[in-house]
Motif scaffolding. Structure first.
Motif, mmCIF file in Angstrom:
data_model
loop_
_atom_site.group_PDB
_atom_site.id
_atom_site.type_symbol
_atom_site.label_atom_id
_atom_site.label_comp_id
_atom_site.label_asym_id
_atom_site.label_seq_id
_atom_site.Cartn_x
_atom_site.Cartn_y
_atom_site.Cartn_z
ATOM 1 N N ALA A 1 -2.263 86.376 53.323
ATOM 2 C CA ALA A 1 -3.213 85.927 52.300
ATOM 3 C C ALA A 1 -4.608 85.805 52.905
ATOM 4 C CB ALA A 1 -2.772 84.583 51.728
ATOM 5 N N ALA A 2 -5.603 86.320 52.201
ATOM 6 C CA ALA A 2 -6.969 86.316 52.740
ATOM 7 C C ALA A 2 -7.972 86.416 51.609
ATOM 8 C CB ALA A 2 -7.175 87.486 53.712
ATOM 9 N N GLY A 3 -9.194 86.098 51.947
ATOM 10 C CA GLY A 3 -10.310 86.301 51.042
ATOM 11 C C GLY A 3 -11.498 86.764 51.865
ATOM 12 N N ASN A 4 -12.321 87.633 51.307
ATOM 13 C CA ASN A 4 -13.433 88.162 52.097
ATOM 14 C C ASN A 4 -14.509 88.725 51.172
ATOM 15 O OD1 ASN A 4 -14.904 88.753 54.356
ATOM 16 N ND2 ASN A 4 -13.530 90.336 55.127
ATOM 17 N N PHE A 5 -15.704 88.694 51.639
ATOM 18 C CA PHE A 5 -16.836 89.343 50.985
ATOM 19 C C PHE A 5 -17.942 89.411 52.023
ATOM 20 C CE2 PHE A 5 -16.929 84.807 50.133
ATOM 21 C CZ PHE A 5 -18.222 84.433 50.482
ATOM 22 N N VAL A 6 -18.868 90.299 51.836
ATOM 23 C CA VAL A 6 -19.958 90.477 52.795
ATOM 24 C C VAL A 6 -21.140 89.612 52.390
ATOM 25 C CG1 VAL A 6 -21.563 92.117 53.826
ATOM 26 C CG2 VAL A 6 -19.197 92.804 53.355
ATOM 27 N N ALA A 7 -21.640 88.805 53.324
ATOM 28 C CA ALA A 7 -22.801 87.949 53.058
ATOM 29 C C ALA A 7 -23.440 87.554 54.374
ATOM 30 C CB ALA A 7 -22.385 86.693 52.288
ATOM 31 N N PRO A 8 -24.769 87.647 54.489
ATOM 32 C CA PRO A 8 -25.434 87.165 55.695
ATOM 33 C C PRO A 8 -25.163 85.675 55.874
ATOM 34 C CG PRO A 8 -26.942 88.428 54.316
ATOM 35 C CD PRO A 8 -25.716 88.181 53.501
ATOM 36 N N GLY A 9 -24.856 85.266 57.099
ATOM 37 C CA GLY A 9 -24.515 83.883 57.358
ATOM 38 C C GLY A 9 -25.585 82.902 56.912
ATOM 39 N N ILE A 10 -26.844 83.283 57.062
ATOM 40 C CA ILE A 10 -27.932 82.375 56.723
ATOM 41 C C ILE A 10 -27.990 82.094 55.221
ATOM 42 C CG2 ILE A 10 -29.721 84.138 56.413
ATOM 43 C CD1 ILE A 10 -31.628 82.261 57.943
ATOM 44 N N ASP A 11 -27.440 83.001 54.425
ATOM 45 C CA ASP A 11 -27.434 82.841 52.970
ATOM 46 C C ASP A 11 -26.070 82.424 52.418
ATOM 47 O OD1 ASP A 11 -30.136 83.594 52.719
ATOM 48 O OD2 ASP A 11 -29.584 85.714 52.833
ATOM 49 N N VAL B 1 -12.332 80.132 54.724
ATOM 50 C CA VAL B 1 -11.663 79.386 55.794
ATOM 51 C C VAL B 1 -10.409 78.690 55.267
ATOM 52 C CG1 VAL B 1 -11.905 77.452 57.403
ATOM 53 C CG2 VAL B 1 -13.755 79.113 57.160
ATOM 54 N N ASP B 2 -10.464 78.155 54.041
ATOM 55 C CA ASP B 2 -9.301 77.481 53.472
ATOM 56 C C ASP B 2 -8.116 78.423 53.311
ATOM 57 O OD1 ASP B 2 -10.190 74.900 53.317
ATOM 58 O OD2 ASP B 2 -10.664 74.943 51.179
ATOM 59 N N ILE B 3 -8.379 79.631 52.837
ATOM 60 C CA ILE B 3 -7.283 80.582 52.628
ATOM 61 C C ILE B 3 -6.778 81.123 53.958
ATOM 62 C CG2 ILE B 3 -6.620 82.806 51.640
ATOM 63 C CD1 ILE B 3 -8.719 82.313 49.455
ATOM 64 N N VAL B 4 -7.683 81.630 54.780
ATOM 65 C CA VAL B 4 -7.284 82.371 55.988
ATOM 66 C C VAL B 4 -6.780 81.437 57.081
ATOM 67 C CG1 VAL B 4 -8.063 83.929 57.789
ATOM 68 C CG2 VAL B 4 -8.857 84.262 55.443
ATOM 69 N N LEU B 5 -7.582 80.462 57.451
ATOM 70 C CA LEU B 5 -7.214 79.600 58.578
ATOM 71 C C LEU B 5 -6.290 78.459 58.148
ATOM 72 C CD1 LEU B 5 -7.359 78.760 61.500
ATOM 73 C CD2 LEU B 5 -9.576 77.684 61.031
ATOM 74 N N ASN B 6 -6.738 77.657 57.184
ATOM 75 C CA ASN B 6 -5.910 76.529 56.771
ATOM 76 C C ASN B 6 -4.599 76.998 56.162
ATOM 77 O OD1 ASN B 6 -8.018 74.926 57.617
ATOM 78 N ND2 ASN B 6 -8.798 74.525 55.566
ATOM 79 N N GLY B 7 -4.672 78.009 55.297
ATOM 80 C CA GLY B 7 -3.458 78.518 54.677
ATOM 81 C C GLY B 7 -2.464 79.057 55.697
ATOM 82 N N SER B 8 -2.964 79.782 56.687
ATOM 83 C CA SER B 8 -2.068 80.314 57.724
ATOM 84 C C SER B 8 -1.419 79.191 58.512
ATOM 85 C CB SER B 8 -2.837 81.248 58.663
ATOM 86 O OG SER B 8 -3.269 82.408 57.980
ATOM 87 N N PHE B 9 -2.182 78.133 58.792
ATOM 88 C CA PHE B 9 -1.600 77.009 59.520
ATOM 89 C C PHE B 9 -0.561 76.283 58.681
ATOM 90 C CE2 PHE B 9 -1.499 72.442 60.477
ATOM 91 C CZ PHE B 9 -0.894 72.508 61.732
ATOM 92 N N TYR B 10 -0.882 76.014 57.413
ATOM 93 C CA TYR B 10 0.082 75.303 56.572
ATOM 94 C C TYR B 10 1.392 76.082 56.465
ATOM 95 C CZ TYR B 10 -4.054 72.663 54.999
ATOM 96 O OH TYR B 10 -5.194 71.905 54.939
ATOM 97 N N CYS B 11 1.293 77.397 56.269
ATOM 98 C CA CYS B 11 2.497 78.227 56.155
ATOM 99 C C CYS B 11 3.260 78.277 57.471
ATOM 100 C CB CYS B 11 2.131 79.628 55.693
ATOM 101 S SG CYS B 11 1.530 79.725 53.988
ATOM 102 N N THR B 12 2.532 78.460 58.569
ATOM 103 C CA THR B 12 3.172 78.525 59.885
ATOM 104 C C THR B 12 3.880 77.215 60.199
ATOM 105 O OG1 THR B 12 1.565 80.134 60.694
ATOM 106 C CG2 THR B 12 2.726 78.835 62.347
ATOM 107 N N ARG B 13 3.212 76.114 59.947
ATOM 108 C CA ARG B 13 3.787 74.788 60.213
ATOM 109 C C ARG B 13 5.058 74.572 59.400
ATOM 110 N NH1 ARG B 13 2.952 70.108 57.257
ATOM 111 N NH2 ARG B 13 3.168 68.097 58.342
ATOM 112 N N ALA B 14 5.006 74.876 58.111
ATOM 113 C CA ALA B 14 6.166 74.642 57.249
ATOM 114 C C ALA B 14 7.345 75.529 57.630
ATOM 115 C CB ALA B 14 5.781 74.875 55.786
ATOM 116 N N VAL B 15 7.078 76.810 57.904
ATOM 117 C CA VAL B 15 8.151 77.730 58.268
ATOM 118 C C VAL B 15 8.712 77.388 59.642
ATOM 119 C CG1 VAL B 15 8.644 80.133 58.869
ATOM 120 C CG2 VAL B 15 7.416 79.597 56.761
#
Length: 256
Positions: A89-99, A109-123
């Motif tokens: 599961a992921a989400g992405n789009f192109v955007a300059p960091g400053i904007d 970050v919620d989908i990619v990092l937090n979601g991966s941790f929650y799933c990994t931890r539970a499994v």
């Protein structure tokens, strides 16, 4: 190859996630596909059925740890155990960091990092309770280690997943649980295409960065994923397999 094993695949309604789910099903696994769009998940389950495989759909928002726990409980209730996980599961789009807005940063970050941790931890907890061990694979990208303009949110999140994988590979090895990553390059999927190369000019620019001269097919990513998940890679943990046609190695500043 995966007979009598059950795998959860997040983001299993399309693209790479669907390709991995179908490949697991073809190899004999029972597959639990999850994501936020029930219709797409049902399509994947139907495709699994057409190839004689067993699969169910459990719509889940991986950003919600309670929902993730319920996902694992549903898989165990239906199949009796969980032997593997694919964090796709992921989400992405192109955007300059400053904007980039705080909400844009948080969404990815919620989908990619937090979601991966929650799933990994539970499994992993379920695997510990079963005493069976298992295999966990997270889908990231090479810019997790080399960076890429316009993807600071995704690059930071995927770098976090890589660090998580390597840390937990050590912690969970005594339980017989392996954790690895795969880093696909540009892949022919509708979701990534819409987010990262919105028109023919952008697509041609991305393609020019791949020394192999083509995009990956999702089935190629799935085949490599099954190797990492399977017994032939039983001594492999804490690693990242790059599958990008030489894209990140071909980055250059000088010369032609």
């Amino acid at each position: 190859m995966f007979t009598d094993r059950t795998f959860i695949v997040t983001g299993g309604g399309s693209g790479i996630g669907r390709a991995i789910a179908l490949a697991l099903g073809a190899a004999g696994a029972c597959v639990v596909v999850t994501g936020r769009t029930p219709e797409k998940l049902d399509e994947t389950v139907a495709l699994l059925g057409e190839q004689g495989a067993d699969g169910i759909a459990v719509p889940t928002d991986v950003r919600d740890p309670g929902a993730v726990d319920a996902l694992v409980e549903a898989a165990v209730h239906h199949y009796g155990a969980v032997h593997g996980l694919v964090n796709n599961a992921a989400g992405n789009f192109v955007a300059p960091g400053i904007d980039l807005s705080p909400n844009g940063w948080k969404a990815v970050v919620d989908i990619v990092l937090n979601g991966s941790f929650y799933c990994t931890r539970a499994v992993a907890r379920q695997m510990r309770n079963q005493g069976t061990g298992g295999s966990i694979l997270s889908v990231i990208a090479s810019y997790a280690w080399h960076g890429h303009p316009g993807t600071v949110h995704s690059a930071a999140a995927k770098a976090g997943v890589l660090a998580m994988t390597r840390t937990l590979a050590v912690e969970l090895a005594p339980l017989g649980i392996r954790l690895n990553c795969i880093a696909p390059g540009p892949t022919e999927t509708k979701g990534a295409g819409a987010a990262l190369w919105a028109d023919d000019t952008a697509r041609a620019h991305v393609l020019s960065s791949v020394p192999a001269g083509r995009f990956a097919d999702p089935t190629e990513v799935a085949d490599a994923s099954l190797f990492v998940l399977g017994d032939r890679a039983s001594y492999m943990t804490g690693e990242c397999l790059t599958l990008d046609g030489g894209q990140w190695l071909g980055k250059q500043v000088y010369g032609q």
